[in-house]
Design an enzyme around this catalytic site. Structure first.
Site, mmCIF file in Angstrom:
data_model
loop_
_atom_site.group_PDB
_atom_site.id
_atom_site.type_symbol
_atom_site.label_atom_id
_atom_site.label_comp_id
_atom_site.label_asym_id
_atom_site.label_seq_id
_atom_site.Cartn_x
_atom_site.Cartn_y
_atom_site.Cartn_z
ATOM 1 N N GLY A 148 0.779 -1.224 0.000
ATOM 2 C CA GLY A 148 0.000 0.000 0.000
ATOM 3 C C GLY A 148 0.812 1.275 0.000
ATOM 4 N N SER A 243 8.114 -5.382 5.901
ATOM 5 C CA SER A 243 6.824 -6.050 5.770
ATOM 6 C C SER A 243 6.733 -6.721 4.392
ATOM 7 C CB SER A 243 5.692 -5.053 6.015
ATOM 8 O OG SER A 243 4.451 -5.689 6.191
#
Length: 560
Positions: A148, A243
């Protein structure tokens, strides 16, 4: 070359006053204002700072005027139209100098995103304090953002690392359905593409669904081919990510040489993501992937959600009109990389059992309040016992003894400690596999971050280390204290040293000693991890009975 309106806005020439500032910086030694030749065409950057960053003295950014930035350099063609769900295609060359003074568009993740998002999004950003683009040869950090994110995010600003003598690169890649859609028709196209453009033999298992991964490899190849012109050393590129970005790092070190040539990667840092393949969280956190059959089921659901019958039908529609780009009812998960036998060659367990394609030094670790741990968690003893029973099954009694909770006030903290210890043991377990696979020739360093940034209530949360490792506290509006700047000096020094030499140890700018606290590689016979943040130095990963229990629990799982 025909360019979009967005490109014209992003790459227009600077106004005369800005150009004058560029030339002024050039006089001081910065590359800003100089025309840099890339494989695509000439580009011209700007100063990274138009004034001294906040608390520049505390941050030891005395050389901020030397830092130049190039924003939105295209590394591949637009992914719209016929290029949607194809490997990244070459960009047409340009002859007119692009003044790259604004971030390029970010890639779509879901429909309805804010302005500044388009399918013409395969661009990258470079920060460098080099004063001679042809001979400086500074180490390079190649950063992959978490899911994102985009290269324009303030949290990923590279000016602070550039001031440490590291050329910093971040970039955009496709995401969501735009980056991971798999369909039989797309697989057939992909095989034809590879047959036409590569002499590499392809596995029978080759599947579509890794467009984002192919973007990541293409951006890395572009950097290797071009970074010398920006003062970087193409033989010292360290791939770094957090991540989902840490998953990209692991994919890169295991990528076939036809996609990432040998010698391109010098080191790897995976923040919050690389775990022991036996750890169940490996299958659910950001580093997870879909097998090919599940990816195709998800693709079929995507077709149905859009009332489409073919890829051509999907490509004919504006990207923002596509529906269901995250996940579908009953799917059990959304779009993510596909285990295709090529871009992702094998399962993590099997990859860790063999030498990686790119055997390099590595750093990996986790933060205190992530991966199951939740800062300030409250729960009753009954809730705690039920949670451990659900997780550990026949090992529950040992788990309750390993992390005891005498009353409700202790239950939440005990549950957090269990997750924190599991993260440390899991990182240690991965490190054992890496060390064995590389025959101890490529050291791996593990860390446990425990500092909570000020002005927030999530503790040492997921992503909380990023401002510190990049020394860019000036980009985030938090009430930073002197200790935060001191921590940033240590963290950024470790990362910069590792980018230079493959070893985090050595002198650090702004650190109150000639060297940092010694950070030793993770060894098979040492169950310790490097604590960073509120304290510095080796700490046990857990007590021996906790380690043995977690190892036994891992052994009962299906390796990922």
């Amino acid at each position: 070359m025909a360019v979009s309106t967005q490109q014209q806005r992003s790459h227009r020439y600077l106004m005369a006053s800005v150009l004058l500032r560029c030339l002024a910086r050039t006089a001081l030694g910065s590359l800003a204002g100089q025309v840099i030749q890339t494989t695509g065409g000439p580009v011209q950057g700007i100063p990274a700072f138009d004034k001294a960053p906040a608390n520049a003295t505390l941050a030891h950014l005395d050389n901020w005027q030397d830092v130049a930035v190039w924003k939105g350099i295209p590394y591949a063609a637009s992914t719209d139209g016929a290029n949607r769900w194809r490997p990244p295609q070459p960009r047409a060359s340009w002859n007119t100098t692009l003044v790259v003074d604004r971030f390029g568009d970010g890639c779509p993740t879901t429909p309805g995103q804010s302005p500044g998002t388009s399918e013409d999004c395969l661009n990258l950003n470079i920060w460098s304090a080099a004063t001679n683009s042809t001979s400086t040869k500074l180490p390079v950090i190649f950063w992959t953002h978490p899911a994102g994110g985009s290269g324009a995010d303030a949290l990923f600003d590279g000016g602070g690392m550039a001031a440490r003598g590291v050329v910093f690169v971040n970039y955009n890649h496709r995401d969501g359905a735009y980056g991971f859609l798999a369909l039989p028709e797309l697989t057939d196209e992909l095989k034809k593409d590879f047959a036409k453009n590569s002499n590499t033999s392809l596995p029978d298992s080759l599947a579509s669904g890794n467009w984002a991964v192919l973007d990541q490899y293409a951006a890395l190849r572009w950097v290797h081919a071009n970074i010398a012109a920006f003062g970087g050393d193409p033989e010292r590129i360290t791939v770094v990510g957090q991540s989902a970005g840490s998953a990209a790092v692991y994919h890169m070190v295991n990528a076939p040489h036809s996609l990432v040539p040998a010698g391109v990667i010098h080191g790897a840092i995976a923040e919050s993501g690389i775990r022991d393949p036996r750890d169940p969280l490996a299958a659910s956190l950001a580093e997870s992937y879909n097998n090919a059959s599940y990816a195709l089921q998800l693709g079929a659901a995507f077709l149905k959600a859009n009332n489409a019958t073919s890829v051509a039908d999907l490509r004919s529609r504006p990207w923002a009109d596509l529906k269901g780009t995250s996940s579908f009812p009953g799917s059990g998960g959304g779009f993510r990389p596909t285990l295709d036998g090529y871009a992702l060659p094998d399962t993590y367990a099997r990859l860790l059992a063999q030498p990686p394609s790119h055997a390099v030094p590595m750093i990996t670790g986790n933060t205190r309040d992530e991966s199951g741990a939740e800062y300030g968690r409250t729960m009753t003893v009954a809730q705690y016992e039920a949670a451990l029973t659900n997780q550990y099954g026949n090992l529950t009694s040992r788990a309750l003894a390993a992390w005891p909770a005498a009353n409700d006030s202790e239950a939440g903290e005990a549950y957090n400690r269990q997750w924190q210890d599991m993260s440390k043991v899991s990182s240690w377990g991965f490190a054992q596999g890496w060390d064995n696979a590389t025959l101890s020739k490529n050291p791996i360093y593990t860390y446990f971050w425990d500092h909570a940034p000020p002005g927030q209530n999530q503790g040492a949360h997921h992503m909380s280390e990023i401002n510190y490792v990049f020394n860019n506290l000036y980009k985030t509006d938090l009430p930073w204290q002197a200790q935060d700047y001191a921590i940033a000096q240590r963290m950024s020094a470790y990362w910069a040293n590792f980018a230079r030499t493959g070893d985090p140890n050595g002198p650090g700018v702004g650190v109150n000693s000639t060297s940092l606290v010694d950070w030793r590689p993770t060894l098979v016979n040492k169950t310790v991890v490097m604590r960073v943040g509120d304290g510095w130095g080796e700490i046990p990963i857990a007590r021996q009975e906790q380690i043995e229990l977690i190892e036994e629990y891992f052994d009962e799982q299906v390796p990922f």
